[in-house]
Enzyme design. Structure first.
Site, PDB file in Angstrom:
ATOM      1  N   CYS A 109       0.828  -1.196   0.000  1.00 32.57           N
ATOM      2  CA  CYS A 109       0.000   0.000   0.000  1.00 32.57           C
ATOM      3  C   CYS A 109       0.864   1.248   0.000  1.00 32.57           C
ATOM      4  O   CYS A 109       2.080   1.191  -0.068  1.00 32.57           O
ATOM      5  CB  CYS A 109      -0.909   0.002   1.236  1.00 32.57           C
ATOM      6  SG  CYS A 109      -1.825  -1.533   1.474  1.00 32.57           S
TER       7      CYS A 109
ATOM      8  N   ARG B 140      -4.835   1.324  -0.792  1.00 29.40           N
ATOM      9  CA  ARG B 140      -4.734  -0.119  -0.583  1.00 29.40           C
ATOM     10  C   ARG B 140      -4.572  -0.906  -1.880  1.00 29.40           C
ATOM     11  O   ARG B 140      -5.312  -0.706  -2.843  1.00 29.40           O
ATOM     12  CB  ARG B 140      -5.980  -0.619   0.150  1.00 29.40           C
ATOM     13  CG  ARG B 140      -5.884  -2.100   0.528  1.00 29.40           C
ATOM     14  CD  ARG B 140      -7.168  -2.609   1.150  1.00 29.40           C
ATOM     15  NE  ARG B 140      -7.014  -3.983   1.641  1.00 29.40           N
ATOM     16  CZ  ARG B 140      -8.021  -4.800   1.896  1.00 29.40           C
ATOM     17  NH1 ARG B 140      -9.263  -4.391   1.721  1.00 29.40           N
ATOM     18  NH2 ARG B 140      -7.790  -6.023   2.338  1.00 29.40           N
TER      19      ARG B 140
ATOM     20  N   GLY C 215       2.966  -2.937   3.703  1.00 28.37           N
ATOM     21  CA  GLY C 215       3.847  -4.085   3.802  1.00 28.37           C
ATOM     22  C   GLY C 215       3.095  -5.384   3.997  1.00 28.37           C
ATOM     23  O   GLY C 215       1.879  -5.465   3.764  1.00 28.37           O
TER      24      GLY C 215
ATOM     25  N   ILE D 199      14.090 -11.063 -17.922  1.00 31.32           N
ATOM     26  CA  ILE D 199      14.434 -10.039 -18.897  1.00 31.32           C
ATOM     27  C   ILE D 199      15.741 -10.442 -19.577  1.00 31.32           C
ATOM     28  O   ILE D 199      16.666 -10.945 -18.935  1.00 31.32           O
ATOM     29  CB  ILE D 199      14.606  -8.668 -18.205  1.00 31.32           C
ATOM     30  CG1 ILE D 199      13.233  -8.095 -17.822  1.00 31.32           C
ATOM     31  CG2 ILE D 199      15.355  -7.690 -19.074  1.00 31.32           C
ATOM     32  CD1 ILE D 199      12.425  -7.581 -18.992  1.00 31.32           C
TER      33      ILE D 199
END
Length: 647
Positions: free
Chosen positions: A2, A54, A81, A301
């Site tokens: 968040c 949130r 977290g 990647i």
């Protein structure tokens, strides 16, 4: 995951409307961190407003909404977290008659604070967190940042108003505050490619340091305390390392890593892993695959430039583990598309060039999952960086000659431009021709010119060696890298390099890069190797468990070899670099020319023009000044994106 923000006004009996509007402005800037809902809690009499955005990961119902008030009404929490020990804490709370509403970890944290107090509660939290907690009884605002600095938290006190937020853009949105650049912090940035905590690019704004707790009472007095101290853990581990047999230590590490990964696989939304094909990400992926009843999602990647491309290795690991694998190849055009947006994502100058592929792999991953696990932290904990080996070799070789001789040799090497040294290298047969010989010899010369290993290591880490001469009117903000007591309490040079990286480079560069890149696309990134129990276990191991027979990360390798064939892993470490030195001469040249224009630099009166222009022209001529130039370019791009900031 968040975004949080808030205001504390001292001695103001203001109405709730101005506070509500102010904190809404702040949290609106964090919508990318929490796109699912917005919440605000206001106490107009106390002068407090706390806002929350949130990203719903656990307890997707309204009972997980924040800010959240404890059942007794005393504490209000807004939190960014994930805490992975909340189920055990909830079970213990039940014995005291406290039953958190819903199943979110937020509810558990706020009820635990109400039952046991803040300090006792935070010791029980396993995870990553940046917490704002208001104690209504004492009218005290408390900010808490996790032990390793995984989640960010900024704060500042201005004319009786305390501001805090997950990102600097939230503080900038607060009405009435005009940001002003901190030239001392800019000087530190020019050395490191990041701004080291507790500093930020703005005067009067600080990063809350890792493992710290800040309290601010109704009179405006600010106090700091540290609830977890890595230095103490390192000193204790060095003084009394484990005497268990190697096999027992490997088994303990294996069990702990398995538990750390298992806890981070708990989610009410889809999850996957970032897989580079290196030891750390392969280990996390293997442990996930072992504990999952279905194929996991992996993302990689790649680069068309072979010397930077790890995608084929990741592909082989994914095939062996049977994952659903997705990869994307980065091309120069991708960098061109991204560079103008980087300053908005990072809010302050940030110049780790791997921010480009990190942003791209996070964007790719978010199309498929909402939570991802990464292997960050393994290099710092288990001595994996090539620079550790290089630092030890350079210092040992330097000590073979008296200091005056070393200094004279260094001056002779530095008197030659890198282009001339590169030309000498081209005269050698290709099999004996070292790449980028000029820049390597200059780094070596700079290192051996010093008579102290810590100074040598600082020089190895520095992009600009004398940053005060580059940023006009500055005096570099210096921290623990210059602390002479560190060498006394941590006498081994390798231990010291690992420790210093863990408290500086890891939170301020690596974790910052991952947080901003992931949260800009509302992707939650979890880092099981940085479970504080794993960190403590690693520092309790003797050094032979980390480096053995010329091989780094020895203990991690043993855990991985149980799950992945050795021949898929054993190869030279590549890192997550990008060929931006080549890109600056090619597709990024026009962009760089604009930002490094001599007249532009003179108008700003912030940077010394001559050394910057000299290195730019030298780079265009074939020398390699990519790293120091990227610092200047990211600073200039940030200034371009923030014209309202006073220089």
């Amino acid at each position: 995951m968040c975004g949080i923000a808030g205001i504390y006004r001292f001695g103001h009996g203001t109405s709730d409307l101005p506070l509500q509007e102010a904190v809404d402005f702040m949290t609106d800037t964090l919508g990318h961190r929490g796109p699912d809902s917005r919440g605000t809690w206001v106490d107009p009499v106390a002068g407090v407003a706390i806002g929350h955005r949130r990203l719903a990961i656990r307890d997707l119902s309204p009972t997980g909404h924040q800010p959240m008030v404890s059942s007794c009404g005393r504490f209000v929490i807004a939190y960014n977290g994930e805490v992975y020990s909340h189920l055990e804490i909830a079970r213990d709370l039940a014995q005291y008659g406290r039953h958190p509403r819903g199943t979110s970890d937020t509810a558990v944290i706020v009820e635990a604070c109400a039952e046991w107090g803040v300090e006792r509660t935070v010791q029980r939290l396993i995870g990553m967190f940046a917490i704002a907690l208001f104690d209504r009884e004492r009218r005290e605002l408390i900010l808490i940042r996790d032990r390793l600095g995984i989640k960010p938290l900024y704060w500042g006190l201005f004319d009786g108003i305390f501001l805090f937020g997950s990102e600097l853009k939230a503080l900038r949105a607060a009405p009435g505050w005009r940001p002003r650049i901190d030239r001392n912090a800019m000087s530190a940035f020019m050395r490191h490619n990041y701004i080291p905590a507790p500093h930020s690019i703005y005067q009067g704004v600080s990063k809350l340091e890792s493992g710290c707790l800040l309290r601010i009472g109704p009179g405006g007095a600010v106090t700091h305390s540290r609830f977890w101290d890595l230095r103490t853990i390192v000193e204790r581990g060095i003084a009394s390392p484990s005497r268990a047999r190697d096999e027992e230590q490997i088994e303990q590490l294996d069990e702990l890593l398995g538990d750390a990964v298992r806890r981070r696989m708990v989610s009410d939304v889809p999850l996957g892993t970032l897989l580079s094909g290196g030891i750390d990400s392969s280990l996390v992926t293997a442990l996930m695959a072992e504990q999952s009843d279905r194929p996991i999602n992996t993302f990689s990647i790649g680069f068309s430039e072979k010397e930077y491309d790890e995608a084929p290795y990741a592909r082989k690991i994914a095939s062996h583990l049977g994952t659903h694998h997705t990869e994307l190849y980065v091309e120069p055009r991708h960098a061109l598309d991204l560079v103008d947006r980087l300053p908005y994502w990072y809010d302050e100058p940030f110049a780790d060039s791997s921010q480009i592929p990190t942003a791209m792999v996070c964007e790719l991953t978010r199309r498929h999952v909402t939570v991802v696990l990464s292997g960050d932290g393994g290099d710092e904990l288990f001595a994996g960086y090539n620079r550790y080996t290089l630092g030890l070799e350079m210092w040992n070789k330097a000590n073979l000659a008296p200091y005056p001789v070393r200094r004279a040799a260094a001056r002779a090497l530095l008197s030659q431009p890198t282009s001339r040294l590169d030309a000498l290298a081209r005269a050698l047969p290709s099999r004996w021709r070292p790449p980028q010989l000029g820049s390597k010899l200059h780094k070596f010369a700079n290192a051996i010119s010093l008579d102290d290993p810590d100074a040598m290591y600082r020089r190895m880490l520095s992009h600009w060696h004398e940053p005060d001469q580059i940023v006009l009117g500055s005096r570099e903000s210096k921290g623990i890298l210059w602390d002479p007591t560190v060498s006394k309490s941590i006498p081994d040079f390798l231990d010291r390099m690992q420790f210093l990286d863990t408290v500086t480079y890891l939170p301020d560069d690596i974790l910052t890069k991952v947080d901003r890149a992931s949260m800009r696309v509302a992707l939650e990134a979890r880092v099981p190797l940085l479970d504080h129990r794993v960190v403590e276990c690693a520092w309790n191991m003797p050094q032979r468990m980390k480096v053995r027979d010329g091989s780094s990360k020895w203990a991690l390798r043993q855990v991985l070899y149980k799950r992945v064939p050795r021949d898929l892993i054993e190869r030279p470490k590549m890192g997550f670099g990008v060929p931006f030195d080549q890109w600056l001469r090619g597709p990024l040249r026009d962009w760089a020319e604009y930002l490094l224009d001599e007249r532009r630099l003179q108008r700003q009166d912030l940077f010394a023009v001559a050394p910057i222009r000299e290195r730019w022209l030298s780079h265009l001529g074939g020398a390699n000044w990519g790293y120091p130039l990227w610092n200047v370019l990211m600073a200039q791009a940030w200034i371009e994106a923030n014209p309202q900031v006073d220089l």
